[in-house]
Design an enzyme around this catalytic site. Structure first.
Site, PDB file in Angstrom:
ATOM      1  CE  LYS A 116      -4.329  -1.634   0.544  1.00 23.91           C
ATOM      2  NZ  LYS A 116      -5.479  -1.244  -0.299  1.00 23.91           N
ATOM      3  CB  SER A 148      -9.392  -2.902   6.735  1.00 19.37           C
ATOM      4  OG  SER A 148      -8.401  -3.327   5.832  1.00 19.37           O
TER       5      SER A 148
END
Lengths: 332, 332
Positions: free
Chosen positions: B62, B87
């Site tokens: 990410k 999340s």
């Protein structure tokens, strides 16, 4: 001056035998990566270079030496196979090396060995022969197997071929991170650190080499202090791979080339394993994580060389750990 | 013909925006290593190349997209900070990217997020704002923060800058292992696989790209089947990072460039995590290990392309897993 000339011929291995080992094994071993973490650099206040030998075949550096030993045998010797006694990682490594050459490996394993290490031996086709946990029982069972099979004994560390194989770690690491000024290496029987120190100090005589040892098996620290090999009546540490004592071939190298021994408590080893898992994202066994424990320890910070150790290479030596045991140790 | 010319301008990202992203982020990210294991090759009957994005900063791929997004902002935009709902791994990645640029990151996190992922956000200086677990609650809390701060929303996946950043994985991987003929990539909102597929098919149009998805959150498989975005009333999987649904920007890329979706059961994901730990010696979270689960699944072997998939790149996408949870899942 010739590379490592002062050390040539003085010990059972030298930079030449280590470079020969590299040629012999390089197509069989993994060239293991070097990891770094800014988070751990910040924690240590130093730049750390983690040499990831838990990624080596068999899950530990031991395959380097075992591979060098097995490939050094002539065909007649090799045909009868090899035998060893080991708490596990050398055993798996020798089994794998023997398998590659298509010869039998007879492995004497103490009953106390971790399950995952025994599984590795079986996975690589080694023939398991059980002994009691004591070094005496291990050696006597091995010597019986030796007589019955005519196989060649490949000692886990007190052997020039093994030391030379392990020394190839330094050749790789100092190429991957030439700025390293200090190495921290686990010590048990001394095979790993002897090879690493011989190669590193031949390449760069100014490099510091520290041993990392559990306080519950601090025979190397005591030996350096006494100026002779000290053995202990018993050892007590979570680091199952670091319970052996120095041999007559590794001791002179450790005596002369290891700058100091840093002892750490088991709780520091567990904390280091946890950091390996949580920050580096790698599975490292207690014996394998002790180098990080040493770097972060108060004992290291008290060492007079500490302020000059800026770029530190740490050998994370093995990763064969039962997950359940790891978790239990974290909960302590 | 120009590289990836058929895909240029057709989607929100393309090979040019991915190469630009690489230039923008390359001095900030880790070029992650590729691991291989003969043991796992033997289990799979294929050559496997594991792209280790759990070694990426923040513990997951990410950071590539987040870094690209944050570095793409002009100074006026950047000054007000960034906001997202996630999340966990995107949240930590955006916090770290914002920290590097010295701007605030407002992170909306569902109460159900794993503890270690929340800790990463805090470690990197993100400001945590809690929401309920539903996507609706996450989005409405985020939109409130947006209004109050004037910060820029950086969506976890439905964003061209994010997709371009994640696509840099393919640039690295196909340079590290050019023999790869198949890629297996986790799918959730589709940011990762969109970037990976765009770059990979621009470089080598013949390459196959498979998505790996938990059967308890199989919205992508259903979407491909239906030819339109399908969302689910609820999801049920151990892979906490794979519960999002496709967005309007990722869907066209997934529709056109993902060859097939392989769904796997949670028990296959757990077995894959175990193999990652025991054989590869690495800590991979459930969402991160799903690619290995897919390769070893019966569903993959039933795929008609399977017999032609010989050199398979698997993106192990993240490693942020609470050790206690990991151990509990192994005991099931």
């Amino acid at each position: 001056m010739e590379e490592g000339s002062e050390m040539r011929g003085k010990y059972v291995a030298d930079i030449s035998s280590i470079r020969e080992a590299q040629e012999r094994i390089k197509s069989f071993i993994h060239k293991t990566p070097v990891l770094s973490s800014e988070t751990l650099n910040a924690v240590a206040g130093r730049r750390l270079f983690f040499k990831c030998e838990f990624f080596q075949k068999g899950g530990a550096f031991k395959f380097r030496g075992a591979c060098n030993a097995v490939l050094s045998l002539d065909n007649d010797q090799a045909a009868k196979g090899v035998v060893t006694h080991s708490s596990g990682n050398h055993a798996a490594a020798l089994s794998l090396a023997a398998k590659l050459r298509g010869i039998p490996a007879y492995i004497v394993i103490p009953e106390s060995a971790p399950k995952c290490k025994v599984e590795n031996v079986v996975r690589y086709g080694g023939q398991v022969i059980w002994s009691e946990a004591t070094m005496q029982s291990r050696e006597s069972v091995a010597s019986k197997v030796l007589q019955e099979t005519g196989a060649v004994l490949v000692h886990p560390y007190n052997d020039g071929r093994i030391i030379s194989g392990q020394g190839t770690i330094s050749l790789e690491l100092l190429e991957q991170a030439p700025e390293i000024d200090t190495l921290i290496v686990p010590i048990s029987g001394g095979g790993l650190i002897s090879g690493v120190a011989l190669a590193a100090k031949s390449i760069n005589p100014a490099i510091r080499v520290f041993a990392a040892e559990p306080s519950g098996a601090n025979d190397a620290a005591q030996s350096k202090e006494a100026g002779r090999i000290i053995t202990l009546p018993e050892t007590n540490t979570i680091a199952d791979g670091l319970r052996a004592f120095l041999g007559d071939l590794t001791w002179p190298i450790v005596r002369d080339l290891v700058d100091d021994v840093i002892t750490v408590e088991d709780k520091e080893i567990i904390e280091a394993m946890k950091l390996c898992y949580e920050i580096l994202k790698v599975a490292v066994e207690p014996s394998g994580a002790i180098g990080l424990a040493a770097v972060l320890s108060d004992n290291f910070k008290k060492n007079r060389a500490w302020k000059n150790c800026n770029n530190i290479g740490i050998v994370l030596s093995g990763g064969n750990v039962d997950l359940g045991k790891l978790w239990d140790s974290f909960k302590q």
